[in-house]
Structure formats: C-alpha cells, structure tokens
Scaffold this active site. Structure first.
Site, PDB file in Angstrom:
ATOM      1  N   ASN A   1      30.447  42.762  52.042  1.00 48.72           N
ATOM      2  CA  ASN A   1      31.875  42.508  51.857  1.00 48.72           C
ATOM      3  C   ASN A   1      32.555  42.645  53.211  1.00 48.72           C
ATOM      4  O   ASN A   1      32.388  43.676  53.880  1.00 48.72           O
ATOM      5  CB  ASN A   1      32.495  43.513  50.878  1.00 48.72           C
ATOM      6  CG  ASN A   1      31.906  43.417  49.478  1.00 48.72           C
ATOM      7  OD1 ASN A   1      31.120  42.522  49.184  1.00 48.72           O
ATOM      8  ND2 ASN A   1      32.302  44.318  48.614  1.00 48.72           N
TER       9      ASN A   1
ATOM     10  N   GLU B   1      30.590  48.658  47.263  1.00 46.79           N
ATOM     11  CA  GLU B   1      31.253  49.453  48.294  1.00 46.79           C
ATOM     12  C   GLU B   1      31.173  50.963  48.029  1.00 46.79           C
ATOM     13  O   GLU B   1      32.191  51.638  47.826  1.00 46.79           O
ATOM     14  CB  GLU B   1      32.708  49.012  48.454  1.00 46.79           C
ATOM     15  CG  GLU B   1      32.839  47.563  48.900  1.00 46.79           C
ATOM     16  CD  GLU B   1      34.271  47.162  49.237  1.00 46.79           C
ATOM     17  OE1 GLU B   1      35.194  47.980  49.053  1.00 46.79           O
ATOM     18  OE2 GLU B   1      34.469  46.012  49.687  1.00 46.79           O
TER      19      GLU B   1
ATOM     20  N   ARG C   1      31.069  36.472  40.144  1.00 49.55           N
ATOM     21  CA  ARG C   1      30.695  37.887  40.240  1.00 49.55           C
ATOM     22  C   ARG C   1      31.747  38.723  39.521  1.00 49.55           C
ATOM     23  O   ARG C   1      32.923  38.691  39.876  1.00 49.55           O
ATOM     24  CB  ARG C   1      30.602  38.304  41.718  1.00 49.55           C
ATOM     25  CG  ARG C   1      30.260  39.770  41.884  1.00 49.55           C
ATOM     26  CD  ARG C   1      30.206  40.199  43.348  1.00 49.55           C
ATOM     27  NE  ARG C   1      30.132  41.653  43.389  1.00 49.55           N
ATOM     28  CZ  ARG C   1      30.845  42.431  44.180  1.00 49.55           C
ATOM     29  NH1 ARG C   1      31.713  41.900  45.026  1.00 49.55           N
ATOM     30  NH2 ARG C   1      30.713  43.733  44.125  1.00 49.55           N
TER      31      ARG C   1
ATOM     32  N   TYR D   1      36.241  41.970  55.554  1.00 51.29           N
ATOM     33  CA  TYR D   1      37.653  41.601  55.654  1.00 51.29           C
ATOM     34  C   TYR D   1      38.195  41.692  57.076  1.00 51.29           C
ATOM     35  O   TYR D   1      39.007  40.864  57.484  1.00 51.29           O
ATOM     36  CB  TYR D   1      38.503  42.506  54.740  1.00 51.29           C
ATOM     37  CG  TYR D   1      38.231  42.289  53.281  1.00 51.29           C
ATOM     38  CD1 TYR D   1      38.855  41.263  52.575  1.00 51.29           C
ATOM     39  CD2 TYR D   1      37.312  43.091  52.604  1.00 51.29           C
ATOM     40  CE1 TYR D   1      38.584  41.052  51.233  1.00 51.29           C
ATOM     41  CE2 TYR D   1      37.045  42.890  51.258  1.00 51.29           C
ATOM     42  CZ  TYR D   1      37.685  41.866  50.578  1.00 51.29           C
ATOM     43  OH  TYR D   1      37.408  41.648  49.248  1.00 51.29           O
TER      44      TYR D   1
ATOM     45  N   GLU E   1      32.123  39.576  49.012  1.00 54.42           N
ATOM     46  CA  GLU E   1      33.589  39.555  49.033  1.00 54.42           C
ATOM     47  C   GLU E   1      34.052  39.108  50.402  1.00 54.42           C
ATOM     48  O   GLU E   1      33.518  39.545  51.419  1.00 54.42           O
ATOM     49  CB  GLU E   1      34.201  40.936  48.753  1.00 54.42           C
ATOM     50  CG  GLU E   1      34.125  41.414  47.325  1.00 54.42           C
ATOM     51  CD  GLU E   1      34.856  42.743  47.134  1.00 54.42           C
ATOM     52  OE1 GLU E   1      35.785  43.054  47.925  1.00 54.42           O
ATOM     53  OE2 GLU E   1      34.484  43.475  46.199  1.00 54.42           O
TER      54      GLU E   1
ATOM     55  N   HIS F   1      31.917  49.136  39.890  1.00 54.91           N
ATOM     56  CA  HIS F   1      32.993  48.795  40.820  1.00 54.91           C
ATOM     57  C   HIS F   1      34.102  49.842  40.662  1.00 54.91           C
ATOM     58  O   HIS F   1      35.221  49.529  40.267  1.00 54.91           O
ATOM     59  CB  HIS F   1      33.505  47.377  40.558  1.00 54.91           C
ATOM     60  CG  HIS F   1      34.246  46.785  41.716  1.00 54.91           C
ATOM     61  ND1 HIS F   1      33.957  45.538  42.227  1.00 54.91           N
ATOM     62  CD2 HIS F   1      35.277  47.258  42.466  1.00 54.91           C
ATOM     63  CE1 HIS F   1      34.780  45.274  43.234  1.00 54.91           C
ATOM     64  NE2 HIS F   1      35.592  46.307  43.393  1.00 54.91           N
TER      65      HIS F   1
END
Length: 474
Positions: free
Chosen positions: A294, A165, A76, A296, A375, A120
């Site tokens: 994504n 995002e 990606r 985290y 991600e 992005h």
C-alpha cells in the site's frame, strides 16, 4: 517505455468492512474496537462513526453492478471479524458468512475476481477486552477465524490477504492512540506488532490447510519510503531506525524469519522482547504467493535537535494524525519533516517516485515473489457541479502518474500483477470521519446516492484497454 500493461493484469478497487458496510448490529454482529472507539467523543472528526457508513451491507448488489460498469476485474474487500465470529471465539455465525457468500457470488457472476482481506483493523471488542493484539492469545484466535472463513469461502475466493497494514494496527492503535483501540502504551505496541506477525503466520498455515491448492495467500504492508533530510550520517542513522520500525519489523520476520539486527537494541528502553518465544519466527515465516504493498506518500526524517522538543518524532509530521504520543517507540532521537511538493487533501506529499523505489526494493528484498499494489489513491476536495457530475482532475493526475511509475518499475524488473485503487467509493475515513474523500465514486452522505466521478470513467477506460489514458485538461 510502453504505457500498456500486460494481459491478465488485475484492475481492481479496494474497500474495508467497517468503512462501508454499516448494519453494525444486524445479523448477529457485535461491536469491534472501531465501533467502541468512534463512539467516544473527540476520537473522530465530527464525532462520525461507521454505524451506517455507506450502507454497503444493504446496497451490495448495486455496488457490485457499479464495479462491473467500471470494468473492474478484481475487488478487494475485508471481512468483518465480529460479523462472522462475534466474540472472536467459537463457531462462525452463518448469517454473517452468508453476507460474504452473497457478495462473492455476485462478484463472480459479474466476472470480478474477489480478493478477501481477513483483517482490516476491526478487532472484536471482546478480544480487546481480553488484552487485544498485545495479548498472545489474539494471534491464536485469528488463526481459528481464518480457518472458519477459509472453509466457508475457499471454494470461490482464490485471492486471500491475511492482514492489512499491521503497522497501523500496532502503532496507531497502541502507541499514538489515534486509531482504535486508542491506547498509548509503547511497550504494548511492540508486543502487538509481534503478535500481528504471529497471527499472519498462523493464519497463513490455517489457510493452507483449508484452501484448495490453487488459492493464493498474501499480506498487505504499508511499507514506508523514508528519505533523509540531508546526507549527514546522523540523518542516515535516523532513516535506518525508522525503516526498522516501519518496515523491517514486519517484512523481516515474514520474509526472512528474523527481526532487524538493530531493532532490539533501539527499543531496549521500551521492552526486553521477552514475548518472542521459541518457534515464533518459524511460525511467522510462511511461504507467500504474493506481497501486497500500500503506497500513498514518502517520509522525510532527520536526527532530532535535542534542544527542540517539538521536533521529536510524532504522528503530526508523518501524516497519521495529531497525538501527544509518538507512534515510533524508541525513536525520540528522530524528527519527521513535511516533504516538499504538492499535497493531497490529507496533507500527504504527492511523490510517485516513492512507489518506484518501493517496488524495486521489494523486487530485491523478495526475489521471485509477485507484487500487488493493494492500495494507492488520493483524497481530493471534490463534489458535484451544477449538473450533478463530479469532476476530479487532481485524482486523475495522481493515478496517471503513479501508474506510469508502476509501468516504469515493471520495465526495470518488478513483477507487479495487479493494482487496487483506494478506494472504490467515498466512505468513513477512520479518525478523519467523512471529511476526506478517496473514492472514485462520489457518495452523497445524506441520500447515500452513488455518482461515478470522472476518475472512475478514466479508470474504466484503463481497465478496458490496459493502456494509460491521457489526463484530460482541467
């Protein structure tokens, strides 16, 4: 539960253009908002910029060979809008498109599926000068750009992502100011969020017209997993308020054609939302082929103590960078807290259970829509040892536990089709400069030499077998 993933599961890694490419003034490219922002003193740690980054523009073939050596089946990457369409208007610059044509051809020659992200975070500076994402026209310009890239690469790229995002683009860029363009205007941030939604919808329609029917279109959201500090009703109300600002503001229009019911009332002191025009929600809600997520860490919130101004919601407690300005318009009544537990080098709490919750949420939120983890990864304090090798057992442990959680979610019914490790290699980490390393490949920033870390070899074994390898002892 089996630790084996199904055949055909995509094993990828992800990057973004400004973080790796460099060559910021070559081939007709003009400045993006990140070029401008990173050159303002004090905006990035150490005054770091992406001028050179890790020089992927000149080392692309070396990097693709590295991906192939690691057994990746997908990659990606993002396209630099200002490399392809420098002013954000008009015809494409063929030199810019040629770089991405070469990249795609190189990937396909190595048996790696390209997954192209159109945006992005690197808006052409000329469009920011004309108003940026708070300006409605930027959404229309994005759709034209999407059509240009789709026409040039749609015959070879089957996986497309409109935005990465959009929450960060809107709220870190225009509310807290810790990301480019560095504005601190809460009303503008909400306008930006709507116009990013509109850009996604119009770009999806433009891609449908330009791409072969086999191509798949998705969006990547950094949907937050938000938990209450206590079961107190006031804390649960705080969760709902932040969930609307973090998640519903994007997936509501994109998936359901409507903003959350309470969002307008919550943000009424900031804006009247008159920028939402008739037909916008129909334009935004376009059928998708997959949803990218994504993930985290998690967030922990409560109702704020009205006597303690330091507990007001801001960018410090939720890990997005220090600012005197909140990235949460209309949420002064909410306080963020550091979740307990072990943390990465970013200060983000490690909590794989949040990924499980996220996958199961969207399994219910969008039944029948395949999911991609676009991600996931960890910043760690790693570097070469005396023999030159780079061992990162903490990252391996992070990846193992999160991927085991993915399998558990799949067993519970989540239709997850692929996983993109963030990131392929160490790179420019936005306002954190080069001080935070997310890569599976170590980059010596003085020489730009690449060295696969032990996590890269671990991930290569996973890609080869489809089965989670054991975590080696430290």
């Amino acid at each position: 539960m089996s630790d084996r993933f199904p055949p055909g599961f995509l094993w990828g890694a992800a990057t973004s253009a400004y973080q790796i490419e460099g060559a910021v003034a070559e081939g007709g490219r003009t400045p993006s908002i990140w070029d401008t922002f990173s050159h303002i003193p004090g905006r990035t740690d150490g005054g770091d910029t992406g001028d050179v980054a890790v020089d992927h523009y000149h080392r692309m073939r070396e990097d693709v060979a590295l991906m192939a050596d690691l057994g990746l089946t997908a990659y990606r990457f993002s396209v630099s809008w200002s490399r392809v369409q420098p002013t954000g208007r008009g015809p494409a610059v063929q030199l810019g498109l040629d770089f991405y044509r070469r990249l795609v051809d190189e990937l396909l020659d190595h048996g790696i599926q390209p997954a192209l992200t159109l945006y992005h975070w690197d808006l052409p500076q000329e469009l920011e000068d004309a108003g940026g994402w708070p300006a409605r026209d930027t959404a229309h310009r994005f759709a034209e750009y999407a059509a240009l890239v789709g026409a040039a690469l749609g015959d070879r790229v089957e996986h497309w992502i409109t935005l990465n995002e959009p929450w960060c683009s809107a709220f870190l860029g225009y509310a807290s100011g810790v990301h480019a363009p560095g504005r601190t205007e809460p009303a503008a941030a909400l306008r930006a969020a709507h116009h990013l939604n509109l850009a996604h919808g119009e770009a999806t329609s433009a891609l449908r017209a330009a791409l072969p029917a086999r191509d798949q279109i998705a969006v990547s959201l950094n949907s937050a997993v938000i938990r209450p500090l206590s079961p107190d009703p006031a804390d649960l109300a705080a969760v709902r308020r932040i969930d609307d600002l973090a998640n519903g503001i994007f997936h509501g229009p994109m998936l359901h054609g409507a903003y959350p019911a309470n969002l307008f009332a919550d943000t009424a002191p900031v804006t009247d939302w008159s920028f939402v025009q008739d037909g916008d929600l129909r334009a935004i809600q376009q059928p998708l082929d997959a949803l990218g997520l994504n993930y985290y860490t998690t967030s922990l919130v409560s109702a704020a103590d009205p006597r303690g101004a330091d507990r007001r919601a801001d960018a410090r407690a939720d890990g997005h960078g220090a600012s005197a300005h909140s990235p949460w318009p209309g949420a002064a009544s909410v306080a963020f807290h550091q979740p307990p537990g072990e943390r990465t080098a970013m200060g983000w709490t490690i909590d794989p259970s949040g990924l499980y919750d996220l996958l199961l949420r969207y399994t219910k939120e969008a039944p029948g829509l395949p999911l991609l983890i676009t991600e996931n990864g960890a910043a760690c304090e790693d570097g070469p040892g005396p023999d030159g090798s780079v061992h990162d057992p903490d990252r391996i442990g992070y990846l193992h536990d999160h991927l085991a959680t993915v399998r558990r979610a799949m067993e519970a019914g989540a239709d997850v089709r692929g996983y993109y490790l963030w990131s392929l290699m160490d790179n420019f980490e936005w306002s954190f400069g080069y001080g935070k390393r997310f890569g599976a490949v170590y980059v010596d920033y003085a020489t730009l030499a690449r060295t696969p870390k032990s996590s890269a070899r671990w991930y290569a074994e996973l890609a080869r077998t489809g089965e989670l390898p054991l975590v080696p002892k430290a």
